[in-house]
Scaffold this active site. Structure first.
Site, PDB file in Angstrom:
ATOM      1  N   GLY A  81       5.934  -5.771  -0.375  1.00  0.00           N
ATOM      2  CA  GLY A  81       7.056  -5.094  -1.050  1.00  0.00           C
ATOM      3  C   GLY A  81       8.323  -5.913  -0.890  1.00  0.00           C
ATOM      4  O   GLY A  81       8.268  -7.116  -0.651  1.00  0.00           O
ATOM      5  N   LYS A 132       8.504   0.401   7.197  1.00  0.00           N
ATOM      6  CA  LYS A 132       7.683   0.460   8.406  1.00  0.00           C
ATOM      7  C   LYS A 132       8.535   0.745   9.637  1.00  0.00           C
ATOM      8  O   LYS A 132       8.132   1.494  10.515  1.00  0.00           O
ATOM      9  CB  LYS A 132       6.927  -0.856   8.573  1.00  0.00           C
ATOM     10  CG  LYS A 132       5.681  -0.727   9.388  1.00  0.00           C
ATOM     11  CD  LYS A 132       4.942  -2.047   9.491  1.00  0.00           C
ATOM     12  CE  LYS A 132       4.241  -2.396   8.206  1.00  0.00           C
ATOM     13  NZ  LYS A 132       3.755  -3.781   8.207  1.00  0.00           N
ATOM     14  N   THR A 180       5.001   1.901   3.298  1.00  0.00           N
ATOM     15  CA  THR A 180       4.534   2.224   1.946  1.00  0.00           C
ATOM     16  C   THR A 180       3.783   1.026   1.375  1.00  0.00           C
ATOM     17  O   THR A 180       4.308  -0.080   1.313  1.00  0.00           O
ATOM     18  CB  THR A 180       5.718   2.553   1.008  1.00  0.00           C
ATOM     19  OG1 THR A 180       6.593   1.425   0.940  1.00  0.00           O
ATOM     20  CG2 THR A 180       6.472   3.776   1.478  1.00  0.00           C
ATOM     21  N   PHE A 186      20.451   9.649  -0.419  1.00  0.00           N
ATOM     22  CA  PHE A 186      20.767  10.412   0.790  1.00  0.00           C
ATOM     23  C   PHE A 186      21.986   9.808   1.461  1.00  0.00           C
ATOM     24  O   PHE A 186      22.224   8.608   1.387  1.00  0.00           O
ATOM     25  CB  PHE A 186      19.562  10.407   1.733  1.00  0.00           C
ATOM     26  CG  PHE A 186      18.393  11.166   1.168  1.00  0.00           C
ATOM     27  CD1 PHE A 186      18.295  12.545   1.337  1.00  0.00           C
ATOM     28  CD2 PHE A 186      17.413  10.518   0.434  1.00  0.00           C
ATOM     29  CE1 PHE A 186      17.234  13.253   0.785  1.00  0.00           C
ATOM     30  CE2 PHE A 186      16.351  11.215  -0.121  1.00  0.00           C
ATOM     31  CZ  PHE A 186      16.258  12.590   0.057  1.00  0.00           C
ATOM     32  N   GLU A 233       4.814   3.094  -4.703  1.00  0.00           N
ATOM     33  CA  GLU A 233       4.572   2.882  -3.274  1.00  0.00           C
ATOM     34  C   GLU A 233       3.879   4.102  -2.668  1.00  0.00           C
ATOM     35  O   GLU A 233       4.326   5.223  -2.865  1.00  0.00           O
ATOM     36  CB  GLU A 233       5.894   2.665  -2.539  1.00  0.00           C
ATOM     37  CG  GLU A 233       6.754   1.586  -3.163  1.00  0.00           C
ATOM     38  CD  GLU A 233       8.003   1.271  -2.352  1.00  0.00           C
ATOM     39  OE1 GLU A 233       8.021   1.583  -1.139  1.00  0.00           O
ATOM     40  OE2 GLU A 233       8.948   0.722  -2.927  1.00  0.00           O
ATOM     41  N   ILE A 253       0.256   6.454   3.147  1.00  0.00           N
ATOM     42  CA  ILE A 253      -0.973   7.164   3.478  1.00  0.00           C
ATOM     43  C   ILE A 253      -0.759   7.914   4.788  1.00  0.00           C
ATOM     44  O   ILE A 253      -0.230   7.343   5.753  1.00  0.00           O
ATOM     45  CB  ILE A 253      -2.156   6.175   3.593  1.00  0.00           C
ATOM     46  CG1 ILE A 253      -2.284   5.374   2.289  1.00  0.00           C
ATOM     47  CG2 ILE A 253      -3.459   6.914   3.902  1.00  0.00           C
ATOM     48  CD1 ILE A 253      -3.294   4.245   2.345  1.00  0.00           C
ATOM     49  N   ARG A 278       9.159  16.205  -6.034  1.00  0.00           N
ATOM     50  CA  ARG A 278      10.598  16.290  -6.337  1.00  0.00           C
ATOM     51  C   ARG A 278      11.075  15.004  -7.018  1.00  0.00           C
ATOM     52  O   ARG A 278      10.414  13.977  -6.930  1.00  0.00           O
ATOM     53  CB  ARG A 278      11.405  16.523  -5.051  1.00  0.00           C
ATOM     54  CG  ARG A 278      11.287  15.369  -4.051  1.00  0.00           C
ATOM     55  CD  ARG A 278      12.243  15.505  -2.879  1.00  0.00           C
ATOM     56  NE  ARG A 278      12.017  14.500  -1.848  1.00  0.00           N
ATOM     57  CZ  ARG A 278      12.560  13.288  -1.852  1.00  0.00           C
ATOM     58  NH1 ARG A 278      13.341  12.911  -2.852  1.00  0.00           N
ATOM     59  NH2 ARG A 278      12.299  12.437  -0.873  1.00  0.00           N
ATOM     60  N   TYR A 327      -2.630  -5.604   3.650  1.00  0.00           N
ATOM     61  CA  TYR A 327      -2.211  -6.394   2.486  1.00  0.00           C
ATOM     62  C   TYR A 327      -3.434  -7.086   1.886  1.00  0.00           C
ATOM     63  O   TYR A 327      -4.295  -7.571   2.620  1.00  0.00           O
ATOM     64  CB  TYR A 327      -1.193  -7.459   2.900  1.00  0.00           C
ATOM     65  CG  TYR A 327       0.161  -6.899   3.278  1.00  0.00           C
ATOM     66  CD1 TYR A 327       1.013  -6.370   2.307  1.00  0.00           C
ATOM     67  CD2 TYR A 327       0.591  -6.902   4.606  1.00  0.00           C
ATOM     68  CE1 TYR A 327       2.256  -5.853   2.650  1.00  0.00           C
ATOM     69  CE2 TYR A 327       1.838  -6.396   4.961  1.00  0.00           C
ATOM     70  CZ  TYR A 327       2.657  -5.874   3.974  1.00  0.00           C
ATOM     71  OH  TYR A 327       3.884  -5.368   4.316  1.00  0.00           O
ATOM     72  N   HIS A 340      -2.027   8.670   7.591  1.00  0.00           N
ATOM     73  CA  HIS A 340      -3.083   8.257   8.520  1.00  0.00           C
ATOM     74  C   HIS A 340      -2.539   7.089   9.337  1.00  0.00           C
ATOM     75  O   HIS A 340      -1.745   6.303   8.823  1.00  0.00           O
ATOM     76  CB  HIS A 340      -4.320   7.795   7.733  1.00  0.00           C
ATOM     77  CG  HIS A 340      -5.442   7.320   8.602  1.00  0.00           C
ATOM     78  ND1 HIS A 340      -6.224   8.193   9.331  1.00  0.00           N
ATOM     79  CD2 HIS A 340      -5.893   6.072   8.877  1.00  0.00           C
ATOM     80  CE1 HIS A 340      -7.116   7.495  10.021  1.00  0.00           C
ATOM     81  NE2 HIS A 340      -6.936   6.208   9.759  1.00  0.00           N
TER      82      HIS A 340
HETATM   83  P1  ADP Z   1       6.404  -3.798   2.287  1.00  0.00           P
HETATM   84  O1  ADP Z   1       7.865  -3.918   1.932  1.00  0.00           O
HETATM   85  O2  ADP Z   1       5.694  -5.133   2.338  1.00  0.00           O
HETATM   86  O3  ADP Z   1       5.695  -2.823   1.392  1.00  0.00           O
HETATM   87  P2  ADP Z   1       6.336  -1.743   4.358  1.00  0.00           P
HETATM   88  O4  ADP Z   1       7.288  -1.668   5.516  1.00  0.00           O
HETATM   89  O5  ADP Z   1       6.500  -0.722   3.268  1.00  0.00           O
HETATM   90  O6  ADP Z   1       6.373  -3.229   3.793  1.00  0.00           O
HETATM   91  O7  ADP Z   1       4.854  -1.663   4.982  1.00  0.00           O
HETATM   92  C1  ADP Z   1       3.766  -1.583   4.095  1.00  0.00           C
HETATM   93  C2  ADP Z   1       2.475  -2.096   4.659  1.00  0.00           C
HETATM   94  O8  ADP Z   1       2.146  -1.438   5.878  1.00  0.00           O
HETATM   95  C3  ADP Z   1       1.309  -1.807   3.731  1.00  0.00           C
HETATM   96  O9  ADP Z   1       1.178  -2.809   2.714  1.00  0.00           O
HETATM   97  C4  ADP Z   1       0.109  -1.775   4.673  1.00  0.00           C
HETATM   98  O10 ADP Z   1      -0.455  -3.067   4.790  1.00  0.00           O
HETATM   99  C5  ADP Z   1       0.721  -1.339   6.007  1.00  0.00           C
HETATM  100  N1  ADP Z   1       0.448   0.060   6.389  1.00  0.00           N
HETATM  101  C6  ADP Z   1       0.048   0.421   7.647  1.00  0.00           C
HETATM  102  N2  ADP Z   1      -0.113   1.754   7.728  1.00  0.00           N
HETATM  103  C7  ADP Z   1       0.161   2.271   6.498  1.00  0.00           C
HETATM  104  C8  ADP Z   1       0.148   3.613   5.961  1.00  0.00           C
HETATM  105  N3  ADP Z   1      -0.172   4.668   6.729  1.00  0.00           N
HETATM  106  N4  ADP Z   1       0.484   3.777   4.655  1.00  0.00           N
HETATM  107  C9  ADP Z   1       0.815   2.697   3.899  1.00  0.00           C
HETATM  108  N5  ADP Z   1       0.852   1.413   4.350  1.00  0.00           N
HETATM  109  C10 ADP Z   1       0.530   1.186   5.640  1.00  0.00           C
HETATM  110 MG    MG Z   2       6.389  -0.824   1.007  1.00  0.00          MG
END
Ligand code: ADP
Ligand code: MG
Length: 155
Positions: free
Chosen positions: A15, A21, A27, A109, A79, A82, A104, A91, A84
Site C-alpha cells: 500500500g 499496521k 489493511t 476524524f 483495503e 482481516i 458507513r 504480500y 484474525h
Molecule cells: P500497506 O500500506 O503495505 O498496505 P499495512 O500497514 O496496511 O501496509 O499492512 C498491510 C499488510 O499487513 C498486508 O498486506 C498483509 O501482508 C499484512 N497483514 C498482517 N495481518 C493482517 C490482517 N489481519 N489483515 C490484513 N493484512 C494483514
Molecule cells: Mg494497507
C-alpha cells in the site's frame, strides 16, 4: 446496497504506507488492476464480509473502499482488514473476498484516537452482522474453494 454480495480475488500488494499496521489495523491492499475491475459506481465507505488468504481459512473482515491519495483522489483504493491474527505478512498472496454489507460512508476524524475507536466499532459491527444466518452462509460459498487464480466476480 447495489452490487452486493460482491466476489473478488486478487494479489495483495504494497500500500502507500499510511501506517495502518502501526495502528494495529493492517489493511491488505489490492492492485490498481483489481480496483479498476470494481463497478465504477460502487460507493466509497466501510463494508463487512469474508476473506481468505491463499487456500487458508475464511475469516471475517472489514473493508474500506476509499479515494486513493496517491492518485490525488481520482482513483479508488480497496483495503481489507482481516479479523484474525496472522503470524506473518502475506504480500504477493492471493486474497479472496466477498463483500457482504455496507457499514458507513467514509469520513474524516479529528484525532487518531477517534479514528481508531471508529474502526473498532466497525469491527464489532462486522462481527455481529456476519453471525446472522443470512451472512454466515456466504462463508461456506464455493467461491472460497475454487482453484486459486480464477477471477470470479459477481458470481
Ligand atoms: P500497506 O500500506 O503495505 O498496505 P499495512 O500497514 O496496511 O501496509 O499492512 C498491510 C499488510 O499487513 C498486508 O498486506 C498483509 O501482508 C499484512 N497483514 C498482517 N495481518 C493482517 C490482517 N489481519 N489483515 C490484513 N493484512 C494483514
Ligand atoms: Mg494497507
Amino acid at each position: 446496497m447495489k452490487h452486493l454480495p460482491y466476489f473478488c480475488r486478487g494479489e495483495v500488494v504494497k500500500g502507500f504506507g499510511r501506517g495502518s499496521k502501526e495502528l494495529g489495523i493492517p489493511t491488505a491492499n489490492f492492485s490498481e488492476q483489481v480496483v479498476e475491475s470494481f463497478p465504477s459506481d460502487i460507493s466509497t465507505g466501510i463494508y463487512f464480509g469474508w476473506a481468505c488468504v491463499g487456500s487458508g481459512n475464511v475469516h471475517k473482515m472489514v473493508l474500506s473502499i476509499g479515494w486513493n491519495p496517491f492518485y490525488k483522489n481520482t482513483k479508488k483504493s480497496v483495503e481489507t482488514h482481516i479479523i484474525h491474527n496472522f503470524k506473518e505478512d502475506f504480500y504477493g498472496e492471493i486474497l479472496s473476498i466477498v463483500i457482504v454489507g455496507y457499514i458507513r460512508p467514509e469520513r474524516n476524524f479529528d484525532s487518531l484516537e477517534a479514528l481508531i475507536s471508529a474502526i473498532q466499532e466497525d469491527i464489532e459491527e462486522a462481527k455481529r452482522q456476519l453471525d446472522l444466518p443470512e451472512h454466515l452462509k456466504l462463508k461456506e460459498d464455493n467461491f472460497f474453494h475454487l482453484p486459486e487464480g480464477k477471477i470470479v466476480n459477481n458470481h
